[in-house]
Design a protein around this motif. Structure first.
Motif, PDB file in Angstrom:
ATOM      1  N   VAL A  90       0.868  -1.187   0.000  1.00  0.00           N
ATOM      2  CA  VAL A  90       0.000   0.000   0.000  1.00  0.00           C
ATOM      3  C   VAL A  90       0.902   1.233   0.000  1.00  0.00           C
ATOM      4  N   HIS A  91       1.041   1.829  -1.160  1.00  0.00           N
ATOM      5  CA  HIS A  91       1.950   2.977  -1.275  1.00  0.00           C
ATOM      6  C   HIS A  91       1.215   4.292  -0.969  1.00  0.00           C
ATOM      7  N   TYR A  92       1.942   5.207  -0.313  1.00  0.00           N
ATOM      8  CA  TYR A  92       1.376   6.517   0.010  1.00  0.00           C
ATOM      9  C   TYR A  92       2.501   7.539   0.015  1.00  0.00           C
ATOM     10  N   GLU A 149       7.616   9.752  -1.870  1.00  0.00           N
ATOM     11  CA  GLU A 149       7.040  10.853  -2.643  1.00  0.00           C
ATOM     12  C   GLU A 149       7.441  10.662  -4.094  1.00  0.00           C
ATOM     13  N   LEU A 150       6.467  10.628  -4.980  1.00  0.00           N
ATOM     14  CA  LEU A 150       6.745  10.481  -6.406  1.00  0.00           C
ATOM     15  C   LEU A 150       6.877  11.858  -7.050  1.00  0.00           C
ATOM     16  N   GLY A 151       7.661  11.921  -8.103  1.00  0.00           N
ATOM     17  CA  GLY A 151       7.810  13.183  -8.820  1.00  0.00           C
ATOM     18  C   GLY A 151       8.979  14.009  -8.315  1.00  0.00           C
ATOM     19  N   ASN A 189      -2.236   0.934 -15.711  1.00  0.00           N
ATOM     20  CA  ASN A 189      -1.981   2.358 -15.524  1.00  0.00           C
ATOM     21  C   ASN A 189      -3.310   3.112 -15.502  1.00  0.00           C
ATOM     22  N   ILE A 190      -3.491   3.941 -14.466  1.00  0.00           N
ATOM     23  CA  ILE A 190      -4.748   4.696 -14.382  1.00  0.00           C
ATOM     24  C   ILE A 190      -4.614   5.990 -15.183  1.00  0.00           C
ATOM     25  N   SER A 191      -5.435   6.073 -16.211  1.00  0.00           N
ATOM     26  CA  SER A 191      -5.465   7.275 -17.054  1.00  0.00           C
ATOM     27  C   SER A 191      -6.651   8.135 -16.624  1.00  0.00           C
ATOM     28  N   SER A 192      -7.380   8.667 -17.574  1.00  0.00           N
ATOM     29  CA  SER A 192      -8.546   9.497 -17.260  1.00  0.00           C
ATOM     30  C   SER A 192      -9.415   9.627 -18.499  1.00  0.00           C
ATOM     31  N   GLY A 193     -10.716   9.723 -18.264  1.00  0.00           N
ATOM     32  CA  GLY A 193     -11.628   9.976 -19.379  1.00  0.00           C
ATOM     33  C   GLY A 193     -11.303  11.287 -20.071  1.00  0.00           C
ATOM     34  N   THR A 225      -0.801  14.772 -19.475  1.00  0.00           N
ATOM     35  CA  THR A 225      -0.016  13.756 -18.751  1.00  0.00           C
ATOM     36  C   THR A 225      -0.681  12.388 -18.862  1.00  0.00           C
ATOM     37  N   LYS A 226      -2.016  12.380 -18.870  1.00  0.00           N
ATOM     38  CA  LYS A 226      -2.725  11.100 -18.978  1.00  0.00           C
ATOM     39  C   LYS A 226      -2.633  10.546 -20.400  1.00  0.00           C
ATOM     40  N   GLY A 227      -2.606  11.452 -21.386  1.00  0.00           N
ATOM     41  CA  GLY A 227      -2.376  11.006 -22.762  1.00  0.00           C
ATOM     42  C   GLY A 227      -1.019  10.319 -22.873  1.00  0.00           C
TER      43      GLY A 227
HETATM   44  P1  NDP Z   1      -6.929  10.605  -4.526  1.00  0.00           P
HETATM   45  O1  NDP Z   1      -6.668  12.048  -4.820  1.00  0.00           O
HETATM   46  O2  NDP Z   1      -8.076  10.235  -3.678  1.00  0.00           O
HETATM   47  O3  NDP Z   1      -5.597   9.962  -3.912  1.00  0.00           O
HETATM   48  C1  NDP Z   1      -4.360  10.163  -4.521  1.00  0.00           C
HETATM   49  C2  NDP Z   1      -3.392   9.132  -4.035  1.00  0.00           C
HETATM   50  O4  NDP Z   1      -2.140   9.334  -4.699  1.00  0.00           O
HETATM   51  C3  NDP Z   1      -3.121   9.224  -2.548  1.00  0.00           C
HETATM   52  O5  NDP Z   1      -2.887   7.938  -2.046  1.00  0.00           O
HETATM   53  C4  NDP Z   1      -1.842  10.065  -2.471  1.00  0.00           C
HETATM   54  O6  NDP Z   1      -1.053   9.764  -1.331  1.00  0.00           O
HETATM   55  C5  NDP Z   1      -1.127   9.610  -3.740  1.00  0.00           C
HETATM   56  N1  NDP Z   1      -0.258  10.641  -4.276  1.00  0.00           N
HETATM   57  C6  NDP Z   1      -0.621  11.837  -4.804  1.00  0.00           C
HETATM   58  N2  NDP Z   1       0.473  12.535  -5.160  1.00  0.00           N
HETATM   59  C7  NDP Z   1       1.545  11.767  -4.837  1.00  0.00           C
HETATM   60  C8  NDP Z   1       2.944  11.935  -4.948  1.00  0.00           C
HETATM   61  N3  NDP Z   1       3.499  13.046  -5.446  1.00  0.00           N
HETATM   62  N4  NDP Z   1       3.737  10.938  -4.510  1.00  0.00           N
HETATM   63  C9  NDP Z   1       3.210   9.822  -4.004  1.00  0.00           C
HETATM   64  N5  NDP Z   1       1.896   9.604  -3.857  1.00  0.00           N
HETATM   65  C10 NDP Z   1       1.066  10.564  -4.280  1.00  0.00           C
HETATM   66  O7  NDP Z   1      -6.959   9.833  -5.921  1.00  0.00           O
HETATM   67  P2  NDP Z   1      -8.195   9.429  -6.863  1.00  0.00           P
HETATM   68  O8  NDP Z   1      -8.749   8.138  -6.404  1.00  0.00           O
HETATM   69  O9  NDP Z   1      -9.091  10.593  -7.084  1.00  0.00           O
HETATM   70  O10 NDP Z   1      -7.409   9.222  -8.258  1.00  0.00           O
HETATM   71  C11 NDP Z   1      -6.588   8.115  -8.472  1.00  0.00           C
HETATM   72  C12 NDP Z   1      -6.091   8.157  -9.913  1.00  0.00           C
HETATM   73  O11 NDP Z   1      -7.201   8.248 -10.803  1.00  0.00           O
HETATM   74  C13 NDP Z   1      -5.211   9.366 -10.225  1.00  0.00           C
HETATM   75  O12 NDP Z   1      -4.200   8.986 -11.135  1.00  0.00           O
HETATM   76  C14 NDP Z   1      -6.173  10.344 -10.906  1.00  0.00           C
HETATM   77  O13 NDP Z   1      -5.514  11.220 -11.781  1.00  0.00           O
HETATM   78  C15 NDP Z   1      -7.067   9.376 -11.660  1.00  0.00           C
HETATM   79  N6  NDP Z   1      -8.404   9.879 -11.975  1.00  0.00           N
HETATM   80  C16 NDP Z   1      -9.243  10.338 -10.979  1.00  0.00           C
HETATM   81  C17 NDP Z   1     -10.523  10.747 -11.279  1.00  0.00           C
HETATM   82  C18 NDP Z   1     -11.489  11.172 -10.221  1.00  0.00           C
HETATM   83  O14 NDP Z   1     -12.551  11.705 -10.568  1.00  0.00           O
HETATM   84  N7  NDP Z   1     -11.216  10.950  -8.953  1.00  0.00           N
HETATM   85  C19 NDP Z   1     -11.004  10.748 -12.684  1.00  0.00           C
HETATM   86  C20 NDP Z   1     -10.069  10.227 -13.623  1.00  0.00           C
HETATM   87  C21 NDP Z   1      -8.821   9.816 -13.286  1.00  0.00           C
HETATM   88  P3  NDP Z   1      -1.126  10.603   0.072  1.00  0.00           P
HETATM   89  O15 NDP Z   1      -2.569  10.934   0.310  1.00  0.00           O
HETATM   90  O16 NDP Z   1      -0.557   9.707   1.093  1.00  0.00           O
HETATM   91  O17 NDP Z   1      -0.312  11.827  -0.138  1.00  0.00           O
END
Ligand code: NDP
Length: 253
Positions: free
Chosen positions: A35-37, A64-66, A144-148, A163-165
């Motif tokens: 479970v990454h965070y 931390e990613l990025g 890989n999670i993209s986006s609509g 970025t999602k493209g």
């Molecule tokens: P949330 O915003 O609810 O959660 C984001 C998660 O990513 C958290 O666990 C957070 O960790 C982690 N995270 C964010 N930035 C970093 C970072 N720099 N380094 C490491 N971990 C990071 O996510 P969603 O469920 O909303 O979205 C998940 C994926 O789906 C994303 O890729 C998003 O772009 C995509 N998506 C979301 C949509 C939506 O409507 N929700 C629609 C379409 C695509 P922590 O909290 O511990 O910092």
């Protein structure tokens, strides 16, 4: 007997949202889940505790990613956790889910904001895959999670959609490379999906968002997690290089 018994999985950004739901679902299928965070240790620990309470296996990994050294830090924690629990460092399933949204007009997008979006959403998944392939046995799975938003216009998210493209390209080209190892790689594109954004607490806004879907509701994290779990399963062995629309029929016309 779960469909993923004996498998190991890493779900980035699984302390909340759909990453959390994917971690719970993969663990329910029997996978040992990392479970990454990034910032919220308590939330990640809660996910691990929930999995363990249900009889599953999981551990938390922070990175931390990025930022420079991100993938190194992630895999230090991942390999340590895997070794302690399995005696090895095999990773069967990788879900690149962590991401940040922009929510900012093109006019107001600074080079710094743009670089951050690219670093977390596109660069990190590329290098996580590059590194993960050293640990992934034949028959592995990458989702890989993209986006609509790579299909629907939203002027507030142009840089984010870019970025999602970019992420979607990973599935197409890597599928060809990884086919001989029976590793599949696919993109899942969620639509508007409930997360911690305060907008989901405003009924009128939720109603408006729901109206975009053919099902007249917003997505729940589990709606997407189930698609991820399918792609991670043996049943999806013949699907690779694919784009899977998991938007709940958004803007069908
Ligand atoms: P949330 O915003 O609810 O959660 C984001 C998660 O990513 C958290 O666990 C957070 O960790 C982690 N995270 C964010 N930035 C970093 C970072 N720099 N380094 C490491 N971990 C990071 O996510 P969603 O469920 O909303 O979205 C998940 C994926 O789906 C994303 O890729 C998003 O772009 C995509 N998506 C979301 C949509 C939506 O409507 N929700 C629609 C379409 C695509 P922590 O909290 O511990 O910092």
């Amino acid at each position: 007997m779960g469909t993923l018994n004996g498998k190991t999985a890493l779900v980035t950004g699984s302390s909340r949202g759909m990453g959390r739901a994917a971690a719970l679902r993969l663990a329910r299928e029997g996978a040992l889940v990392a479970v990454h965070y990034n910032s919220d240790k308590d939330a990640a620990d809660e996910v691990v505790a929930t999995i363990e309470k249900d009889g599953g296996r999981a551990f938390a990994v922070r990175a931390e990613l990025g930022v420079p050294g991100d993938v190194h830090e992630l895999f230090l924690g991942l390999e340590k956790g895997l070794k302690e629990r399995t005696g090895g460092t095999d990773l069967n399933i990788l879900v690149n889910n962590a991401g940040v949204m922009g929510g900012i007009s093109a006019e107001d997008t600074t080079p710094e904001v743009f670089d951050r979006l690219v670093a977390v959403n596109a660069k990190a998944p590329f290098f996580i895959i590059q590194r993960a392939l050293k640990n992934m046995p034949n028959g592995g799975r990458i989702v890989n999670i993209s986006s609509g938003l790579t299909r629907f216009a939203n002027p507030e998210e142009i840089a984010y959609a870019m970025t999602k493209g970019a992420v979607e390209q990973l599935a197409l080209h890597y599928a060809k490379l990884l086919g001989p190892r029976n590793i599949t790689i696919n993109s899942v594109a969620p639509g508007i999906t409930r997360n911690g954004n305060p907008a989901f607490g405003i009924p009128e806004v939720v109603e408006q968002m729901a109206g975009l879907s053919a099902f007249n509701r917003v997505g729940e994290p589990e709606d997407v997690a189930d698609v991820v779990a399918f792609l991670a399963s043996d049943d999806a062995r013949w699907i690779t290089g694919s784009f899977v629309d998991a938007t709940g029929g958004t803007l069908l016309g």
